[in-house]
Design an enzyme around this catalytic site. Structure first.
Site, PDB file in Angstrom:
ATOM      1  N   HIS A 154      78.379  33.855  41.879  1.00 48.81           N
ATOM      2  CA  HIS A 154      77.765  33.101  40.786  1.00 48.81           C
ATOM      3  C   HIS A 154      77.660  34.004  39.562  1.00 48.81           C
ATOM      4  CE1 HIS A 154      74.261  35.442  41.791  1.00 48.81           C
ATOM      5  NE2 HIS A 154      74.238  34.933  43.014  1.00 48.81           N
TER       6      HIS A 154
HETATM    7  P1  TYD Z   1      70.775  34.330  45.768  1.00 48.30           P
HETATM    8  O1  TYD Z   1      70.559  35.006  44.461  1.00 48.30           O
HETATM    9  O2  TYD Z   1      71.485  32.999  45.736  1.00 48.30           O
HETATM   10  O3  TYD Z   1      71.537  35.284  46.772  1.00 48.30           O
HETATM   11  P2  TYD Z   1      73.044  35.831  46.683  1.00 48.30           P
HETATM   12  O4  TYD Z   1      73.427  35.826  45.248  1.00 48.30           O
HETATM   13  O5  TYD Z   1      72.995  37.218  47.229  1.00 48.30           O
HETATM   14  O6  TYD Z   1      73.913  34.971  47.501  1.00 48.30           O
HETATM   15  O7  TYD Z   1      69.366  34.179  46.473  1.00 48.30           O
HETATM   16  C1  TYD Z   1      69.212  33.682  47.799  1.00 48.30           C
HETATM   17  C2  TYD Z   1      67.893  32.953  47.898  1.00 48.30           C
HETATM   18  O8  TYD Z   1      66.808  33.819  47.626  1.00 48.30           O
HETATM   19  C3  TYD Z   1      67.779  31.783  46.935  1.00 48.30           C
HETATM   20  O9  TYD Z   1      67.374  30.652  47.661  1.00 48.30           O
HETATM   21  C4  TYD Z   1      66.720  32.163  45.952  1.00 48.30           C
HETATM   22  C5  TYD Z   1      65.959  33.267  46.611  1.00 48.30           C
HETATM   23  N1  TYD Z   1      65.583  34.342  45.681  1.00 48.30           N
HETATM   24  C6  TYD Z   1      64.310  34.398  45.172  1.00 48.30           C
HETATM   25  O10 TYD Z   1      63.447  33.542  45.478  1.00 48.30           O
HETATM   26  N2  TYD Z   1      63.973  35.414  44.329  1.00 48.30           N
HETATM   27  C7  TYD Z   1      64.871  36.362  43.964  1.00 48.30           C
HETATM   28  O11 TYD Z   1      64.529  37.283  43.191  1.00 48.30           O
HETATM   29  C8  TYD Z   1      66.221  36.281  44.467  1.00 48.30           C
HETATM   30  C9  TYD Z   1      67.250  37.276  44.073  1.00 48.30           C
HETATM   31  C10 TYD Z   1      66.523  35.255  45.318  1.00 48.30           C
END
Ligand code: TYD
Length: 139
Positions: free
Chosen positions: A53
């Site tokens: 993303h």
């Molecule tokens: P995400 O950023 O989508 O993970 P990645 O990019 O590594 O695949 O985050 C995964 C989940 O964690 C998403 O449901 C949102 C949550 N999250 C938070 O609540 N706070 C945060 O600071 C982060 C980074 C993620």
């Protein structure tokens, strides 16, 4: 809009010591932003991919505190992959780039320092929307 040329590997201070090494990061000194949030990615099963993303606003520094992994960054025109495997440097990513993390080694630990609090609205999950965002931002 920042392109791939604005990505930097930042060398962090390192105090080598027979008792164990020490490194540190100061906001707006070693990195060009204020740290609003810190998160880390760990216990990644072999073959898994994280990220995939872009962030509209979030700038970040990614450090491999332990183990190794790759970060592939895309500015809508070209892609570049960085291998992170030392805890005394980090990958600085400005806002507006598509990025993905993969090839996590066993027991790897990815530290992310972020310039923003968590905001779901800051994410672009759709690659075509990302390309539109890049085009719009470059007008
Ligand atoms: P995400 O950023 O989508 O993970 P990645 O990019 O590594 O695949 O985050 C995964 C989940 O964690 C998403 O449901 C949102 C949550 N999250 C938070 O609540 N706070 C945060 O600071 C982060 C980074 C993620």
């Amino acid at each position: 809009m920042f392109g791939l040329e604005s990505i930097r590997l930042i060398d962090l201070p390192k105090f080598p010591d027979p008792r164990g090494n020490l490194s540190f990061i100061e906001q707006e000194n070693h990195i060009p932003f204020k740290i609003k949030r810190t998160y880390w990615i760990y216990d990644v099963p072999g073959g898994e991919v994280r990220g995939g993303h872009a962030f509209k606003e979030q700038q970040e520094l990614i450090v491999a505190l332990s183990g190794s992994f790759d970060v592939t960054v895309d500015d809508g025109k070209a892609m570049q992959t960085f291998s992170l495997n030392r805890s005394y440097y980090g990958l600085y990513l400005p806002a507006g780039l598509w990025r993905q993390m993969q090839n996590f080694s066993t027991n790897s630990l990815a530290l992310v320092l972020s310039s923003t609090a968590y905001q779901n609205e800051d994410y672009i999950h759709d690659y075509n929307e990302f390309l539109r965002f890049r085009r719009h931002g470059e007008k």
